[in-house]
Every structure is written in C-alpha cells, then in structure tokens.
Design a protein around this motif. Structure first.
Motif, PDB file in Angstrom:
ATOM      1  N   ASN A  65     -24.908 -40.748   0.213  1.00 53.66           N
ATOM      2  CA  ASN A  65     -25.623 -39.719  -0.317  1.00 53.66           C
ATOM      3  C   ASN A  65     -26.851 -39.022   0.589  1.00 53.66           C
ATOM      4  O   ASN A  65     -27.470 -38.266   0.075  1.00 53.66           O
ATOM      5  CB  ASN A  65     -26.271 -40.199  -1.939  1.00 53.66           C
ATOM      6  CG  ASN A  65     -27.037 -41.280  -1.608  1.00 53.66           C
ATOM      7  OD1 ASN A  65     -27.716 -41.498  -0.697  1.00 53.66           O
ATOM      8  ND2 ASN A  65     -27.040 -42.117  -2.386  1.00 53.66           N
ATOM      9  N   ARG A  90     -20.992 -46.118  -5.347  1.00 54.32           N
ATOM     10  CA  ARG A  90     -21.483 -45.361  -4.477  1.00 54.32           C
ATOM     11  C   ARG A  90     -23.096 -45.612  -4.541  1.00 54.32           C
ATOM     12  O   ARG A  90     -23.791 -45.617  -5.563  1.00 54.32           O
ATOM     13  CB  ARG A  90     -21.570 -43.702  -5.204  1.00 54.32           C
ATOM     14  CG  ARG A  90     -20.075 -43.349  -4.561  1.00 54.32           C
ATOM     15  CD  ARG A  90     -20.003 -41.674  -5.260  1.00 54.32           C
ATOM     16  NE  ARG A  90     -18.585 -41.188  -4.680  1.00 54.32           N
ATOM     17  CZ  ARG A  90     -18.382 -39.974  -5.145  1.00 54.32           C
ATOM     18  NH1 ARG A  90     -18.946 -39.166  -6.191  1.00 54.32           N
ATOM     19  NH2 ARG A  90     -17.114 -39.585  -4.783  1.00 54.32           N
ATOM     20  N   ARG A  91     -23.817 -46.151  -3.598  1.00 50.97           N
ATOM     21  CA  ARG A  91     -25.139 -46.652  -3.589  1.00 50.97           C
ATOM     22  C   ARG A  91     -26.170 -45.602  -3.277  1.00 50.97           C
ATOM     23  O   ARG A  91     -26.033 -44.484  -2.910  1.00 50.97           O
ATOM     24  CB  ARG A  91     -25.372 -47.638  -2.486  1.00 50.97           C
ATOM     25  CG  ARG A  91     -24.301 -48.895  -2.720  1.00 50.97           C
ATOM     26  CD  ARG A  91     -24.365 -49.856  -1.604  1.00 50.97           C
ATOM     27  NE  ARG A  91     -23.583 -51.013  -1.791  1.00 50.97           N
ATOM     28  CZ  ARG A  91     -23.816 -51.944  -2.654  1.00 50.97           C
ATOM     29  NH1 ARG A  91     -24.946 -52.194  -3.038  1.00 50.97           N
ATOM     30  NH2 ARG A  91     -22.757 -53.052  -2.536  1.00 50.97           N
ATOM     31  N   GLN A 100     -16.570 -40.619 -13.059  1.00 48.25           N
ATOM     32  CA  GLN A 100     -17.616 -41.614 -12.392  1.00 48.25           C
ATOM     33  C   GLN A 100     -18.656 -41.750 -13.417  1.00 48.25           C
ATOM     34  O   GLN A 100     -19.024 -40.780 -14.283  1.00 48.25           O
ATOM     35  CB  GLN A 100     -18.261 -40.818 -11.167  1.00 48.25           C
ATOM     36  CG  GLN A 100     -18.495 -39.299 -11.587  1.00 48.25           C
ATOM     37  CD  GLN A 100     -19.073 -38.552 -10.210  1.00 48.25           C
ATOM     38  OE1 GLN A 100     -19.670 -39.192  -9.335  1.00 48.25           O
ATOM     39  NE2 GLN A 100     -18.836 -37.191  -9.995  1.00 48.25           N
ATOM     40  N   PHE A 101     -19.351 -43.024 -13.446  1.00 48.28           N
ATOM     41  CA  PHE A 101     -20.341 -43.223 -14.370  1.00 48.28           C
ATOM     42  C   PHE A 101     -21.187 -44.064 -14.021  1.00 48.28           C
ATOM     43  O   PHE A 101     -21.436 -44.880 -12.777  1.00 48.28           O
ATOM     44  CB  PHE A 101     -19.411 -43.914 -15.602  1.00 48.28           C
ATOM     45  CG  PHE A 101     -18.651 -45.098 -15.040  1.00 48.28           C
ATOM     46  CD1 PHE A 101     -18.804 -46.330 -15.095  1.00 48.28           C
ATOM     47  CD2 PHE A 101     -17.438 -44.955 -14.805  1.00 48.28           C
ATOM     48  CE1 PHE A 101     -18.404 -47.394 -14.732  1.00 48.28           C
ATOM     49  CE2 PHE A 101     -16.535 -45.797 -14.381  1.00 48.28           C
ATOM     50  CZ  PHE A 101     -17.040 -47.155 -14.319  1.00 48.28           C
ATOM     51  N   LYS A 102     -22.482 -44.472 -14.783  1.00 44.11           N
ATOM     52  CA  LYS A 102     -23.447 -45.179 -14.582  1.00 44.11           C
ATOM     53  C   LYS A 102     -23.684 -46.178 -15.663  1.00 44.11           C
ATOM     54  O   LYS A 102     -23.461 -45.834 -17.022  1.00 44.11           O
ATOM     55  CB  LYS A 102     -24.938 -44.651 -14.272  1.00 44.11           C
ATOM     56  CG  LYS A 102     -24.901 -43.781 -12.943  1.00 44.11           C
ATOM     57  CD  LYS A 102     -26.251 -43.395 -12.591  1.00 44.11           C
ATOM     58  CE  LYS A 102     -26.607 -42.948 -11.269  1.00 44.11           C
ATOM     59  NZ  LYS A 102     -27.941 -42.501 -10.818  1.00 44.11           N
ATOM     60  N   THR A 112     -23.644 -45.604  -8.870  1.00 41.34           N
ATOM     61  CA  THR A 112     -22.455 -44.732  -9.341  1.00 41.34           C
ATOM     62  C   THR A 112     -21.202 -45.350  -9.343  1.00 41.34           C
ATOM     63  O   THR A 112     -20.951 -45.658  -8.048  1.00 41.34           O
ATOM     64  CB  THR A 112     -22.736 -43.436  -9.045  1.00 41.34           C
ATOM     65  OG1 THR A 112     -23.832 -42.641  -9.542  1.00 41.34           O
ATOM     66  CG2 THR A 112     -21.493 -42.548 -10.023  1.00 41.34           C
ATOM     67  N   TRP A 147     -17.157 -45.305  -9.353  1.00 47.44           N
ATOM     68  CA  TRP A 147     -16.104 -44.223  -9.678  1.00 47.44           C
ATOM     69  C   TRP A 147     -14.776 -44.830  -9.747  1.00 47.44           C
ATOM     70  O   TRP A 147     -14.397 -45.878  -9.079  1.00 47.44           O
ATOM     71  CB  TRP A 147     -16.057 -42.950  -8.630  1.00 47.44           C
ATOM     72  CG  TRP A 147     -15.985 -43.617  -7.150  1.00 47.44           C
ATOM     73  CD1 TRP A 147     -16.657 -44.073  -6.260  1.00 47.44           C
ATOM     74  CD2 TRP A 147     -14.645 -43.824  -6.697  1.00 47.44           C
ATOM     75  NE1 TRP A 147     -16.426 -44.517  -5.171  1.00 47.44           N
ATOM     76  CE2 TRP A 147     -15.019 -44.161  -5.068  1.00 47.44           C
ATOM     77  CE3 TRP A 147     -13.017 -43.547  -6.764  1.00 47.44           C
ATOM     78  CZ2 TRP A 147     -14.057 -44.501  -4.338  1.00 47.44           C
ATOM     79  CZ3 TRP A 147     -12.431 -43.670  -5.899  1.00 47.44           C
ATOM     80  CH2 TRP A 147     -12.587 -44.212  -4.836  1.00 47.44           C
ATOM     81  N   GLU A 182     -24.301 -42.761 -18.677  1.00 47.96           N
ATOM     82  CA  GLU A 182     -23.759 -41.493 -18.532  1.00 47.96           C
ATOM     83  C   GLU A 182     -22.574 -41.329 -17.636  1.00 47.96           C
ATOM     84  O   GLU A 182     -22.057 -42.231 -16.924  1.00 47.96           O
ATOM     85  CB  GLU A 182     -24.789 -40.581 -17.942  1.00 47.96           C
ATOM     86  CG  GLU A 182     -25.243 -41.110 -16.672  1.00 47.96           C
ATOM     87  CD  GLU A 182     -26.338 -40.358 -16.151  1.00 47.96           C
ATOM     88  OE1 GLU A 182     -26.821 -38.930 -16.956  1.00 47.96           O
ATOM     89  OE2 GLU A 182     -26.929 -40.388 -14.996  1.00 47.96           O
ATOM     90  N   GLY A 183     -21.783 -40.273 -17.670  1.00 47.97           N
ATOM     91  CA  GLY A 183     -20.627 -40.216 -16.739  1.00 47.97           C
ATOM     92  C   GLY A 183     -19.840 -38.994 -17.209  1.00 47.97           C
ATOM     93  O   GLY A 183     -20.075 -38.255 -18.054  1.00 47.97           O
ATOM     94  N   ASP A 237     -29.126 -48.951 -10.190  1.00 48.89           N
ATOM     95  CA  ASP A 237     -28.797 -47.483  -9.882  1.00 48.89           C
ATOM     96  C   ASP A 237     -27.535 -46.767  -9.191  1.00 48.89           C
ATOM     97  O   ASP A 237     -27.645 -45.813  -9.055  1.00 48.89           O
ATOM     98  CB  ASP A 237     -30.024 -46.872  -9.417  1.00 48.89           C
ATOM     99  CG  ASP A 237     -30.062 -47.063  -7.850  1.00 48.89           C
ATOM    100  OD1 ASP A 237     -29.125 -48.159  -7.567  1.00 48.89           O
ATOM    101  OD2 ASP A 237     -31.054 -46.508  -7.063  1.00 48.89           O
TER     102      ASP A 237
END
Length: 710
Positions: A247, A709-710, A617-619, A595, A597, A628-629, A593
C-alpha cells in the motif's frame, strides 16, 4: 538492488572522482585479519573506484564493478581474484548475479548492459537502448528478465535470453532513475529517482501502481525484503526508510547518518537492514524495530555499495578501490534458538582410498537451544564422482559458552552397504563476534587407528526468535525452466508441526488455483525430496479430477533458500524436467489493522452469476468480529454488499461464512447469499473450497483464493 556510488548529472557534486587515485602494484591480493572488529577480508585489485558489489547465490564468490572498466570475480574462501571481465568502454556502474549463479549482468557509463558467462568469463549479450549511463541493474527470480535504470529518466525490462527490449517505463521528470529492483516473486518493480520519488510498477504489464514522495533528497538505493512485503530506500536526505510494499505506507525511518546515504539492503533473513553513507560509516539496523545494532566506522573513504551474503552473517562493502568483507556483530535479544555451522579443513583419517579422495571437508551443523546442543549432523563435501557415502552422528558432548566451544562427537561414515569407520572428533574453538575458529583432532576408532589434526571455522546464526520455520513455516517453491511454454508452477507450502500442506498456481495450466498432494514429500537432513501431485476437481462437480502433473522433487535447503531440480509429467502426460528455486520464511501473525480479501473463482453451478469472480475485502476487530467490508464483481453483472463475516483461523485452517446481499436481476437471482469457506493458509495467502447457499439451498461450489493486505 543498490546502485553505484550515487551519480546524477543534474546534481553534480564538488567531488572530482577522476582525480582520486590509488595505484596498487603487483597482482590482486587478499589481506586477512584475525581481529573481530576488523574486516575478515580485504580484496585488492581494482585500479579505480569500486562502484557496485554483489554476492553469488551460494555465497562463495563476489562480483565487483569499477570505474576502471573491469568486472572482477572473487573467491571468498581464498580471497583471490579468480576472473576479470573486460568489454565495457567506460566505467562499470552496476553488477549483479543471476539467481542460478551462472551469469552476471553489468551496466556501464557507456550506456550498455552486458550479460556474462561466469564459468568462462565470455560476454553473452550486449543490450543497447538507453540514452544515458546505466545506474542500476537487477534480474528476476526465474532469471528470465533483466531490469535496468538509467540517467535518461527511464527503466527498461529486457529478455535475459535474447537481449530483446520488452518495454520502457519513465518517471516523467528530468532526473535519473537511480535504483531499481524486482520484487522476490517477480510480480512488481520498485524504482527510485533523483527527485525523491519511489514508483511501484506491475512487472507483467508495466502499469504504474503507485507513486510515493519518499524523501526530501535524491533516492540513492532501493530494495525488497525477502518476503516481498517491505521496501527499503536510502536518500541524500541522510535517512533510511522502510515502506509497506503493497500500500506504499511508511513503516519507519532510520536516522543517524550525518551525510548522504549511498547504498541500502535488506538481509536475506529479513532481520537486518544495512546502510552506507558518505559519512564513512556502515550501519546495521534491526529491520523489525529500526533500532541501530552496530556501526562500522572510520572507513578510509566513502562506501559506494554493499551486499549481504545469503546466510546474513557477512557484509561486503565497496570502499574506494577495495572490497571489505565484514562479520556482522549484533546482539541476540530474546533469541533462544541458534544455528551453528562448522567446517573442518581436511578429510577424516583412515578412510579407504575410494572414499578418501572425495570426502574433502566434513561440515558439522547443530541447533543451540537454551545453550544446549541438539540435532547435530555431519555432511560430507564431495566431488563429482563420489559414491553414496554418508556421515551419521553416533553421540556428542559439547560445552558451549559465550567465548568457547569444546567437546567431542562420534561420527560413523558409511555407504549403503558397508561402514568405512567410526571416528572420535574433538573440538577446541574460540567464539568471537559470532565467528568460530579453532582446531580439531579426528581419531579413527579400532580398525586401522590413526589420527589427523586440522583447523576449523564456523559461524553462529540466530535461527529464529519464535520457532524454526524449517518445522513451522511457509515455503514458497517455484518449478521452472522446463515446463510447457516457459511457465512457472509455484507451490505455496505450509509446514505446520512438521507436516506439509500445499496449493499451487500456474498461468500456463489454469488461471484457477490447483490442489497439491504432498503426502509423498519428505524433509530430512536439509533435503527436500519426494513426489507431489497437482490436480483440480472438474467443473461437473462429480468428484472427478483433472490432472495437472506429477513432479519428483530433489532439493537442498541452505539457510532460507531452496535449490534443486525436478522431473516428471506435466499436462497431457508430457515429460518435463527443470529447476527448483524457493525460500523458507516465518509465518507472521496477521496484524490487527490488516485487510483480508477473498476472491471466489468460477463457481461450478448456479448460472451466470457464479461464472464471474466475486471479490470480497474486509476488516475484523481485535476479537475477530466483522467491522467493515465490501463486495465487487469483476464483470459488473450484479452489485452486491458484504453484510457480515464470521471466519476463524486455527492451525492454519480458514473456515467461516461471508454473507452477501445481491442487488440485481436478470440471470442473477436477487437475495441473501451465504458463502461457506473451507481452506488453508500459507503465509499471507489463503486457498480452499467455497459453497454458496441461497434460501438454505446450495447453489454453487468452487474454489477461492485470498490473502492479507498489511
């Protein structure tokens, strides 16, 4: 990869390099040192500034490029210049080894790149196309592509076999592209420029993925961590920075240098970052915390380039006309597991002539857990005609302290049919700066008798703070250079409590993931061997499978690297054979933290909807509850929301449900769908089967892939 000593014409510095000289009389010669704080080795022979250095993949040789227009190959064991390559018409600015160690890629101020054969020093290819000097070079993990950066504001990707230019990318400014590097999996490229920017590119398409305003001065070096998750950059702003490779977010800044940074690198074991500067220091940092571990100061001149060896125990640095090999001196806070390797300089005494000629230098290896020696093994270094003789440790007694290693062991040397002899090997060595040096005596027990004395050398490495990935870790294994169409079959292997599970991807076979049967795979005495079968359930969902190959693997594990060969049958029972490259790394915890997928691929039933890929994709919060996602469909046939996630990850098995509301009509049935997931994890990658329900009835079944996804 790190570039040459930073040269950007738009930022000309008041240093007249052409007037600096040191004439070394006579042949190239090594200078050894026994003091721990001094270099292990100083390599002399270049007649002008050394601009770039790199270790070979096996760590036995080093290549260097210089403003004297030559490329030199050095033996680390002897310290001698074993070969000199000539062909560039101007100074050499960048060098690197191919991943198989058979070729060298070089770049020069003459605006060309050259590819050389290491075995005989012959020039294989000359690549022309840049309009200015070459600043940096790299080669992809499969040795198929060469990457170059240049003072003409471009980076180019070339075919490593033909020399054909594949595409050109530009930073679109008036500054040099100062440093370039492939990601370890070859999927991405990072480049830095003289304007302070980093750019991340899709290596397959050349698409620009991200631009990072990284520094307040020119970027002088970039590099990826071994797992491809982080990028390190150095700059003329005197700072070293670490970035999230996915990211682009900054992770930490390493401060301490008082002048421009000239070169940076991650260690292969991902624990350390090294940086060199015009302040005449070489610094080693903790790659996880950013803490400064050690400073090698009072260099005679500025350091222009540096590189770690594959074991992360030594660091080579270009210091004016010379190369300096340094042992890495750093502490082991909290580390309870260490790996010790010792090499004896002579063959064991009393061996039969048939064995003695080939058993050259036995190597002893063991783990040190809480100060106690466990799992000792002995390996016999052999020539090309050696019979199948092996060594086994019968018993061992060692005493280990901060400064001494003493003790004895019984080694049994045997072939498949006969025992050649039993040997009592006693060791008396000192430990300084994690380097082991001393003497040994080998006495044959009973038949024949006889003793032999010699010297030994070795090193101590931190194995792992939280367990050994050889037992619990993530193994990525690439089969290539022999598959149909030149494709690569990548096995993502999870080794949990000594057991293998795996899945695979290959663009040549199918765009979907593949099942891998690892029941025939074994790991013992640093060797990975056995047969893996690759297949996939058919779309009919009737329990039948399509075969995508059966491959016999024969590989060796050296540190974190996997190297070997494979043979077997591929698609349509086509006979294949080729090379194996891979790596072993820690299984890192998923950060809070992150994400997650999940992509559900090509459902086998249920109509048009499930013939498209559904991407979620979600947290999750600290308790694992959905925060959320969102949901996407790649062909836009329908719109959907992600309403709830209930997943668990236990013993690397991923299970749970995703609830999605479909908001469309036509061939897609509107309603609330539940995706049931049953899969596994290998590092930051997930894979498995999904089952989809609508109104309590199963409507689709297929495969999913996913990740972190870090």
């Amino acid at each position: 990869m790190n570039p040459f000593f930073v040269m950007i014409p738009q930022f000309v510095k008041p240093i007249a390099l052409g007037f600096l000289f040191l004439v070394l009389m006579g042949a190239a010669s090594p200078v050894h040192s026994t003091e721990a704080k001094k270099p292990l080795l100083v390599l002399k022979g270049h007649k002008d500034w050394v601009t770039s250095v790199a270790f070979s993949p096996d760590g036995k040789t080093v290549v260097s490029g210089s403003e004297d227009k030559t490329i030199r190959i050095w033996s680390i064991e002897s310290g001698m210049n074993v070969r000199t390559l000539r062909g560039h018409e101007a100074g050499v600015s960048a060098v690197t080894f191919s991943k198989d160690g058979k070729r060298i890629v070089s770049g020069s101020w003459d605006k060309t790149l050259k590819i050389w054969n290491v075995a005989d020093g012959k020039e294989l290819l000359s690549l022309e196309g840049h309009e200015e000097h070459i600043t940096s070079v790299d080669i992809s993990f499969d040795d198929l592509y060469v990457l170059s950066g240049s003072g003409d504001d471009t980076l180019k990707v070339w075919d490593a076999k033909t020399g054909e230019e594949i595409y050109t990318l530009s930073h679109d400014n008036e500054y040099d592209v100062t440093s370039v590097a492939f990601s370890p999996d070859g999927q991405r490229i990072v480049s830095g420029d003289g304007e302070h920017q980093l750019k991340i590119w899709n290596a397959a398409t050349g698409e620009e993925l991200r631009t990072i305003v990284a520094h307040e001065g020119a970027v002088s070096g970039v590099g990826y961590s071994t797992d491809g998750q982080r990028i390190v950059s150095g700059s003329w702003d005197r700072n070293v920075k670490v970035w999230n490779a996915l990211n682009g977010k900054p992770l930490m800044t390493l401060k301490g240098h008082t002048k421009d940074i000239t070169s940076v690198a991650f260690s292969p074991n991902e624990k350390y970052i090294a940086s060199a500067s015009e302040d005449q220091t070489l610094r080693v940092w903790n790659a996880q915390t950013g803490k400064l571990i050690h400073t090698f100061s009072k260099q005679s001149e500025n350091i222009s380039s540096l590189a770690f060896d594959r074991k992360s125990t030594q660091l080579i640095a270009a210091n004016k006309n010379d190369l300096i090999l340094r042992p890495l001196k750093f502490s082991k806070p909290g580390s309870k597991i260490q790996r010790v390797r010792i090499k004896l300089d002579k063959a064991l005494t009393g061996l039969s002539p048939k064995v003695r000629d080939w058993v050259l230098s036995p190597e002893i290896e063991f783990l040190l857990i809480d100060g106690k020696v466990v799992s000792p093994i002995i390996q016999l270094k052999r020539g090309w005609t050696v019979p199948s003789w092996k060594g086994v440790i019968g018993s061992s007694r060692f005493k280990f302290s901060a400064s001494k290693l003493t003790g004895a062991m019984i080694a049994v040397i045997h072939s498949a049919k006969t025992v050649s002899g039993k040997y009592n090997i006693t060791i008396d060595a000192t430990i300084d700066n994690d380097m082991i040096e001393g003497t040994y005596t080998s006495a044959r027990i009973k038949v024949g008798g006889g003793t032999k004395k010699g010297t030994l050398r070795g090193a101590i490495q931190d194995a792992h703070v939280s367990g050994d990935p050889l037992h619990d870790g993530v193994w990525t294994i690439h089969l290539f250079d022999g598959l149909p169409g030149g494709e690569v079959l990548s096995l993502y292997v999870d080794r949990h409590e000594g057991k293998f599970t795996a899945f695979a991807f290959s663009p040549d076979f199918t765009r979907r993931p593949l099942d891998v049967d690892t029941s025939g795979l074994t790991f013992k005495d640093s060797k990975l061997a056995g047969v893996v079968s690759v297949s996939r359930l058919n779309k009919a969902n009737d329990g039948t499978r399509s075969n995508f190959g059966k491959y016999k693997i024969d590989a060796k594990i050296a540190g974190s690297k996997v190297r070997g060969e494979f043979n077997g049958t591929s698609v349509n029972e086509q006979a294949v054979s080729g090379k194996i490259r891979g790596e072993i790394r820690h299984r890192r915890p998923i950060p809070k933290d992150a994400t997650l997928w999940i992509k559900c691929e090509d459902g086998y039933t249920g109509g048009a909807m499930w013939q498209n890929r559904v991407f979620f994709q979600f947290k999750l919060n600290e308790k694992g509850a959905f925060v959320e996602g969102k949901a996407n469909n790649n062909k836009g046939v329908f719109k959907a929301t992600l309403d709830d996630v209930k997943v668990s990850l236990t013993n690397n098995r991923l299970r749970g449900t995703l609830k999605s509301t479909v908001k469309s009509s036509g061939s897609v049935t509107t309603g609330d769908y539940i995706f049931k997931l049953d899969g596994q994890r290998a590092g930051d990658v997930f894979y498995g089967r999904f089952f989809t329900q609508l109104g309590g009835k199963e409507v689709s079944v297929g495969y999913f892939v996913g990740g972190v996804r870090r």
